[in-house]
Design a protein around this motif. Structure first.
Motif, PDB file in Angstrom:
ATOM      1  N   GLU B 367     171.568 -40.542  78.368  1.00  0.00           N
ATOM      2  CA  GLU B 367     170.820 -41.728  78.134  1.00  0.00           C
ATOM      3  C   GLU B 367     169.280 -41.309  78.203  1.00  0.00           C
ATOM      4  OE1 GLU B 367     171.501 -45.105  80.832  1.00  0.00           O
ATOM      5  OE2 GLU B 367     173.052 -43.852  81.709  1.00  0.00           O
ATOM      6  N   LEU B 368     168.821 -41.396  77.109  1.00  0.00           N
ATOM      7  CA  LEU B 368     167.342 -41.162  76.893  1.00  0.00           C
ATOM      8  C   LEU B 368     166.685 -42.192  76.876  1.00  0.00           C
ATOM      9  CD1 LEU B 368     167.836 -38.156  74.322  1.00  0.00           C
ATOM     10  CD2 LEU B 368     167.838 -37.816  76.808  1.00  0.00           C
ATOM     11  N   GLU B 369     165.458 -42.160  77.654  1.00  0.00           N
ATOM     12  CA  GLU B 369     164.615 -43.232  77.575  1.00  0.00           C
ATOM     13  C   GLU B 369     163.009 -42.920  77.500  1.00  0.00           C
ATOM     14  OE1 GLU B 369     165.109 -45.025  81.454  1.00  0.00           O
ATOM     15  OE2 GLU B 369     167.052 -45.407  80.923  1.00  0.00           O
ATOM     16  N   ILE B 370     162.642 -42.911  76.407  1.00  0.00           N
ATOM     17  CA  ILE B 370     161.351 -41.982  75.946  1.00  0.00           C
ATOM     18  C   ILE B 370     160.332 -42.965  75.637  1.00  0.00           C
ATOM     19  CG2 ILE B 370     160.750 -40.234  74.465  1.00  0.00           C
ATOM     20  CD1 ILE B 370     163.360 -39.011  74.155  1.00  0.00           C
ATOM     21  N   PHE B 371     159.063 -42.769  76.210  1.00  0.00           N
ATOM     22  CA  PHE B 371     157.940 -43.700  75.957  1.00  0.00           C
ATOM     23  C   PHE B 371     156.836 -43.056  75.356  1.00  0.00           C
ATOM     24  CE2 PHE B 371     161.199 -45.717  79.292  1.00  0.00           C
ATOM     25  CZ  PHE B 371     161.137 -46.820  78.756  1.00  0.00           C
ATOM     26  N   ASN B 372     157.045 -41.871  75.181  1.00  0.00           N
ATOM     27  CA  ASN B 372     155.676 -41.419  74.395  1.00  0.00           C
ATOM     28  C   ASN B 372     156.346 -40.503  73.251  1.00  0.00           C
ATOM     29  OD1 ASN B 372     155.375 -38.449  74.747  1.00  0.00           O
ATOM     30  ND2 ASN B 372     155.597 -39.097  76.826  1.00  0.00           N
ATOM     31  N   ASP B 373     155.347 -40.026  72.287  1.00  0.00           N
ATOM     32  CA  ASP B 373     155.875 -39.484  71.149  1.00  0.00           C
ATOM     33  C   ASP B 373     155.850 -37.884  71.541  1.00  0.00           C
ATOM     34  OD1 ASP B 373     155.971 -41.846  69.919  1.00  0.00           O
ATOM     35  OD2 ASP B 373     153.859 -41.897  69.105  1.00  0.00           O
TER      36      ASP B 373
END
Lengths: 246, 443
Positions: B367-373
Motif C-alpha cells: 500500500e503506497l501513499e505518496i504525497f510528493n513528487d
C-alpha cells in the motif's frame, strides 16, 4: 549399455517421438542431430526422467534394468547424467552444497558412506582444474548470475564429479564461444572411457569437431531417419537438414 | 470471552479491578491504565471490517479465557539452558517466564556503564520512567498501531523490559530478552520500552518461545525511541507453541540520521500478528525491515508493516519472505506513506512468498501513499510454488525429491537470513528454520 526400442512419447496430447530405436554400447560416443522441433531435447529429457513427458510406447533398457520404471533421481544414482541446454539457476543454494548433496546421494545408493568434508574438497579441486573453473564458483549460488559459458562448464564440473555411466549432453555447445567450447570438449573427452558412453545432442556440427562421435544419427519429426559415422555430420554440414531429409 | 460483547468487557473489567496489577504506587500509571481501559471499552477488539485486520480474525481468541499470572513461575535451570540457544555466548540476557521476570535465570552483570536494562514496572517505580509523557509513544497515537490490543496492553501491563542506552554508548554484545511460556496457560500484556540516546548502538533480540503444548496469549508492545544517529539492530524471534496466540506491535520513532534494522522471524503459534511500524520522523533517518515466516498446519501468521516517511531524505527498505504449508495461512501487508515534505525519499519493498501445498494461502499487499513528487519508490510481490524445473534439475543430479524440496525451500528463506550481520544469530536462525522445515516437508 542402453537399448531404446520403438520409443514413442508425448507431451500432453501431442506426440513428439514416433518410434526411436537406438543402441549405445560402453565406450561409444553417439551424436543425435536434427532440426529444431525434431524431438532431440525430448529424447534427452525422457532418458533423464522428466515428469512432464509421457512415454506412450516402446521400451528403454539400461544396464539390464527397465529404465522407465525409475524416477529421475534413481536414474541419476544409477549413472545417467543430463547436462542441460539451459542449466537451472537456484538462488540461495551454493554450488558446493549441491555438488556434495549429489555425490552423497549417489554414494548412499551405492551403499557407501557419505564423503567427509576434507576428501570432498580434495576431489572437487581436481575436478575444477579439469574445466578451468576458479574455486570461488563453489561458493556462488548454483548458476545464478553465471554467464552462458560458466553455466555449461558448471554442468561438466558436475559430470566430472559424478562420473556417469551414460552422459547425455543436450546442446552443450549452444551459447559457447570457441574458447569455452574447447574447454568443455577437452573436459568431456578426458572423462570418456571404455566403460562409459556419451550421447551428444546437437544442432550444429561444430561440437563434433572437438568431440568425435563413433555414430551420428539424424532425427526428424520424431524418428531417426539416417545413421552413419562421423562423416554423416560433415555431409549434413554441406547439404543442410533439408538436403538430408529429402 | 474476548469478542466484543458485554461478557468480554466485564471479563476484562474483572482483570483490571481484581488483578493486583503491579506499579499501582505510580499514580500516573493507575490513571493511564483506567483511560486506556475506557478506550478499549469504546472500541473493543479490532474486527475484520477494519482494513488493517481484514485478513486476520481475532475470533479464535474469543472463547478462550486466560488468567494473568502474577506469580514467579519456576523453570528448571537445565530446561532453561536447553531453551536458550545463545547460552554459551553469554549475551546480556533477561528471562521472563509466563510473563514474569526471572532474575535468577537472567544475566545482566556486564552491561556497559550507564546502560539501564530492567523490568519495566521496576523502571517505573524507580522513576526511570517517571511520567505518562515519557512512557507514551505519542507520535503513534491515533495511527494503525493503536487498537484494542494496544490499549489493553497498557491497561493490563504486567511486565516487560526497559532499556536505556546513553549517548554515544555502544553495547558490543547483543541483549537477548527471552519470553518463555511453559507449564500453565496464561495471558500476558508485555510492554517493552527502548530508548537509544544520540549516537548509541545496540543489538537487541526479542525472543518468544513456547516449551509446552498449551494455549496462552502474549500481547506485546515494543516502543522504540531512536535519537539522532542512534542505531538499533532489532531481531524478533517468534517461536510460540502451536496453540498459542501472539499479538505484537513494534512502534519506532526515529530521530535524525538514525538507523533501525528490524528482523522478524515467525513460526509456531496458532495466531501470530506481528506488526512493525516505524516513523521516520527526522531527516536522513533510515529503516530496514526484513522478515521470514513459516505457517504450517492451520497456523495463521500476519505481518503488517507501516513506514511513514515524514521528513526529507529518509530511506526505507523492506524484504519479507513467507512460506505456507498444509493449510497454513500467511499475510504480508506493507504500507508506506510518504508525506508532502519528505522530499528525496527512497522506499523499496519486496515480498516473496512460497506455497508448499495446494491448500496453503498467502496474501500479500503493498500500500503506497505518496504525497510528493520527489520520491523513489519500488515494490514487488510474488507468490508461487517451488520451481518444478529446479526440482527436476536436482533429481537429475541424484538428489531425492524430498531432499530437493527441502533444499529449495531452505534456500528461499536463507537469502533473507544471510543478510543478518551477527553470524551466531544467523546460524541459530538457520537451525531454527531448518528444524521447522525438516519437520514439515514431505513428498
Amino acid at each position: 549399455m542402453i537399448e531404446i526400442r520403438g520409443l514413442e512419447a508425448a507431451i500432453g496430447e501431442k506426440p513428439i517421438l514416433k518410434g526411436i530405436d537406438l543402441t549405445i554400447k560402453a565406450g561409444e560416443i553417439h551424436a543425435i542431430m536434427g532440426p529444431n522441433g525434431s524431438g532431440k531435447s525430448t529424447l534427452s529429457k525422457i532418458l533423464a526422467g522428466h515428469p512432464d513427458y509421457t512415454v506412450t510406447g516402446g521400451s528403454i533398457r539400461y544396464q539390464g534394468i527397465d529404465l522407465l520404471t525409475l524416477p529421475a533421481d534413481q536414474r541419476a544414482q544409477q549413472g545417467i547424467f543430463l547436462a542441460f541446454q539451459y542449466p537451472v539457476e537456484i538462488p540461495g543454494v551454493s554450488n558446493i552444497y549441491l555438488l556434495k548433496a549429489a555425490l552423497n546421494a549417489k554414494r548412499r545408493a551405492q551403499g557407501l558412506a557419505e564423503i567427509d568434508a576434507f576428501d570432498f574438497m580434495q576431489l572437487i579441486k581436481a575436478k575444477l582444474a579439469l574445466v578451468q573453473m576458479d574455486e570461488k564458483f563453489l561458493h556462488r549460488a548454483v548458476n545464478a548470475g553465471f554467464s552462458g559459458g560458466e553455466k555449461k562448464r558448471n554442468e561438466i564440473l558436475q559430470m566430472a564429479l559424478l562420473e556417469p555411466t551414460l552422459a547425455i549432453l543436450d546442446e552443450t555447445d549452444s551459447g559457447l564461444d570457441i574458447d569455452a567450447l574447447k574447454i568443455v570438449a577437452q573436459g568431456v573427452n578426458s572423462l570418456h572411457s571404455k566403460d562409459n558412453a556419451i550421447l551428444l545432442i546437437t544442432h550444429y556440427q561444430r561440437l563434433l569437431d572437438y568431440i568425435i562421435p563413433d555414430h551420428v544419427h539424424i532425427l526428424s519429426n520424431g524418428k531417426i531417419i539416417r545413421s552413419g559415422d562421423a562423416s554423416l555430420a560433415t555431409l549434413l554440414e554441406t547439404k543442410g537438414y533439408a538436403g538430408i531429409i529429402q | 470471552m474476548k469478542s466484543n460483547t458485554a461478557d468480554s468487557f466485564s471479563y476484562y473489567r474483572h482483570l483490571l479491578t481484581e488483578t493486583a496489577l503491579p506499579g499501582q504506587e505510580a499514580a500516573w500509571l493507575a490513571s493511564l491504565r483506567q483511560r486506556e481501559f475506557d478506550r478499549f471499552l469504546q472500541n473493543g477488539f479490532p474486527s475484520r471490517k477494519q482494513e488493517d485486520w481484514k485478513y486476520t480474525s481475532t475470533a479464535a481468541l474469543a472463547n478462550t479465557a486466560f488468567e494473568i499470572n502474577l506469580q514467579t513461575q519456576p523453570l528448571d535451570k537445565n530446561r532453561y539452558e536447553k531453551t536458550n540457544p545463545f547460552i554459551r555466548l553469554e549475551y546480556h540476557t533477561m528471562v521472563f517466564v509466563n510473563g514474569i521476570f526471572n532474575k535468577t535465570l537472567s544475566h545482566l552483570d556486564n552491561l556497559p556503564k550507564g546502560v539501564v536494562l530492567k523490568e519495566i514496572i521496576q523502571a517505573i517505580l524507580s522513576n526511570e520512567i517517571s511520567s505518562e509523557a515519557q512512557f507514551e509513544n505519542n507520535a503513534h497515537r491515533g495511527k494503525p498501531s493503536c487498537h484494542g490490543f494496544s490499549t489493553l496492553n497498557i491497561a493490563l501491563m504486567q511486565s516487560g523490559f526497559y532499556l536505556a542506552v546513553p549517548e554515544n554508548c555502544t553495547i558490543e554484545k547483543p541483549i537477548h530478552v527471552m519470553y518463555i511460556a511453559c507449564d500453565t496457560p496464561y495471558e500476558a500484556h508485555l510492554h517493552n520500552h527502548i530508548v537509544m540516546e544520540k549516537g548509541s548502538h545496540a543489538h537487541l533480540i526479542e525472543h518468544y518461545i513456547g516449551l509446552d503444548k498449551m494455549s496462552y496469549f502474549n500481547n506485546v508492545i515494543s516502543d522504540i525511541f531512536l535519537k539522532e544517529e542512534a542505531l538499533l539492530n532489532h531481531c524478533k524471534i517468534t517461536a510460540e507453541s502451536e496453540d498459542a496466540f501472539h499479538i505484537a506491535t513494534t512502534r519506532t520513532t526515529q530521530g535524525r540520521s538514525s538507523t533501525f534494522k528490524s528482523y522478524s522471524f515467525a513460526s509456531g503459534g496458532k495466531l501470530i500478528r506481528s506488526d512493525t511500524h516505524t516513523l521516520l520522523k527526522e531527516k536522513e533517518s533510515e529503516a530496514l525491515l526484513q522478515g521470514v515466516f513459516i505457517a504450517k498446519n492451520q497456523q495463521h501468521i500476519d505481518h503488517h508493516t507501516y513506514i511513514e516517511h515524514a521528513s526529507e531524505h529518509t530511506r526505507s527498505r523492506e524484504w519479507y519472505k513467507g512460506i505456507a504449508h498444509d493449510k497454513g495461512r500467511g499475510v504480508f501487508n506493507g504500507r508506506v506513506r510518504v508525506e508532502k515534505g519528505a522530499i528525496g525519499t527512497s522506499a523499496e519493498q519486496r515480498s516473496n512468498n512460497l506455497l508448499l501445498s495446494r491448500e496453503a494461502e498467502i496474501d500479500t499487499k503493498p500500500e503506497l501513499e505518496i504525497f510528493n513528487d520527489d520520491v523513489r519508490c519500488a515494490h514487488g510481490a510474488t507468490v508461487g510454488y517451488l520451481d518444478e524445473e529446479a526440482l527436476f534439475y536436482c533429481a537429475t543430479r541424484g538428489i531425492p525429491l524430498k531432499e530437493a524440496r527441502f533444499l529449495l525451500t531452505f534456500a528461499f528463506v536463507k537469502e533473507v537470513v544471510d543478510t543478518l550481520e551477527n553470524p551466531h544469530l544467523r546460524s541459530i536462525l538457520m537451525y531454527i528454520m531448518q528444524s521447522v522445515l525438516e519437520d514439515q516437508i514431505q513428498c
